[in-house]
Design a protein around this motif. Sequence first.
Motif, PDB file in Angstrom:
ATOM      1  N   ARG A 116       5.470  12.481  -8.616  1.00  0.00           N
ATOM      2  CA  ARG A 116       6.553  11.842  -8.083  1.00  0.00           C
ATOM      3  C   ARG A 116       7.633  12.475  -7.321  1.00  0.00           C
ATOM      4  O   ARG A 116       8.286  12.508  -6.075  1.00  0.00           O
ATOM      5  N   GLY A 155       5.126  -3.167  -4.619  1.00  0.00           N
ATOM      6  CA  GLY A 155       5.919  -2.360  -4.536  1.00  0.00           C
ATOM      7  C   GLY A 155       6.329  -2.130  -5.945  1.00  0.00           C
ATOM      8  O   GLY A 155       7.226  -0.868  -6.140  1.00  0.00           O
ATOM      9  N   ARG A 156       5.542  -1.509  -7.000  1.00  0.00           N
ATOM     10  CA  ARG A 156       6.307  -1.889  -7.615  1.00  0.00           C
ATOM     11  C   ARG A 156       5.585  -1.424  -9.267  1.00  0.00           C
ATOM     12  O   ARG A 156       3.903  -1.664  -9.126  1.00  0.00           O
ATOM     13  N   HIS A 157       5.672  -0.920 -10.534  1.00  0.00           N
ATOM     14  CA  HIS A 157       5.141  -0.056 -11.674  1.00  0.00           C
ATOM     15  C   HIS A 157       4.698   1.033 -11.272  1.00  0.00           C
ATOM     16  O   HIS A 157       3.309   1.358 -11.373  1.00  0.00           O
ATOM     17  N   ALA A 158       5.045   2.005 -10.143  1.00  0.00           N
ATOM     18  CA  ALA A 158       4.017   3.236 -10.389  1.00  0.00           C
ATOM     19  C   ALA A 158       3.917   4.058 -11.068  1.00  0.00           C
ATOM     20  O   ALA A 158       2.513   4.648 -10.905  1.00  0.00           O
ATOM     21  N   LYS A 177       4.607   5.763  -4.270  1.00  0.00           N
ATOM     22  CA  LYS A 177       4.869   5.308  -4.421  1.00  0.00           C
ATOM     23  C   LYS A 177       3.823   4.035  -3.700  1.00  0.00           C
ATOM     24  O   LYS A 177       3.108   2.939  -4.053  1.00  0.00           O
ATOM     25  N   TYR A 236      -0.076   4.470  -5.373  1.00  0.00           N
ATOM     26  CA  TYR A 236       0.055   3.788  -6.480  1.00  0.00           C
ATOM     27  C   TYR A 236       1.257   2.597  -7.446  1.00  0.00           C
ATOM     28  O   TYR A 236      -0.020   1.716  -8.131  1.00  0.00           O
ATOM     29  N   ALA A 237       1.022   2.135  -6.857  1.00  0.00           N
ATOM     30  CA  ALA A 237       2.441   1.140  -6.822  1.00  0.00           C
ATOM     31  C   ALA A 237       2.188  -0.282  -6.682  1.00  0.00           C
ATOM     32  O   ALA A 237       0.486   0.443  -5.746  1.00  0.00           O
ATOM     33  N   ASN A 238       1.676  -1.181  -7.099  1.00  0.00           N
ATOM     34  CA  ASN A 238       1.572  -2.280  -7.179  1.00  0.00           C
ATOM     35  C   ASN A 238       1.654  -3.141  -5.334  1.00  0.00           C
ATOM     36  O   ASN A 238       2.631  -2.813  -4.940  1.00  0.00           O
ATOM     37  N   ARG A 281       1.362   2.710 -13.284  1.00  0.00           N
ATOM     38  CA  ARG A 281      -0.369   2.676 -12.502  1.00  0.00           C
ATOM     39  C   ARG A 281      -0.433   4.660 -12.903  1.00  0.00           C
ATOM     40  O   ARG A 281      -1.762   4.637 -13.149  1.00  0.00           O
TER      41      ARG A 281
END
Length: 119
Positions: free
Chosen positions: A40, A56-59, A48, A51-53, A62
């Motif tokens: 990161r 665009g969150r929880h990168a 981001k 890995y992000a959903n 994940r």
Amino acid sequence: MRKTIIALGLAVALAVPALAQGTSYAPKHYGAKKACRDERAADKDAFKERYANENGRHAFRRCVRQHVRHAKAVCRAERETDPEAFKEKYASDRGTEAFGRCVREHESDPIPVASDPQP
């Protein structure tokens, strides 16, 4: 009545610190967390995007999960290839915990990027 309330309050006061110091048996995955922090820090936007959903969150979460899954897959493959060598390499003195030690060792390894399928 008053003695009962005082006794109950004292029991609760003594029980709270004992419960707060409970042991968590969940794995911490320090190697995977460090690998994700480093990735990161290198390029936040690429991290981001990778890995992000869909929102665009929880990168980070994940990323850690993928590192641990990759480490488990590597260890399963290594264990299936030669179980005795695997046990000799990773097991403790008592001959246990080989798989967990393998995962901890490999969870900081880089995850290969899947290339786009060729038409």
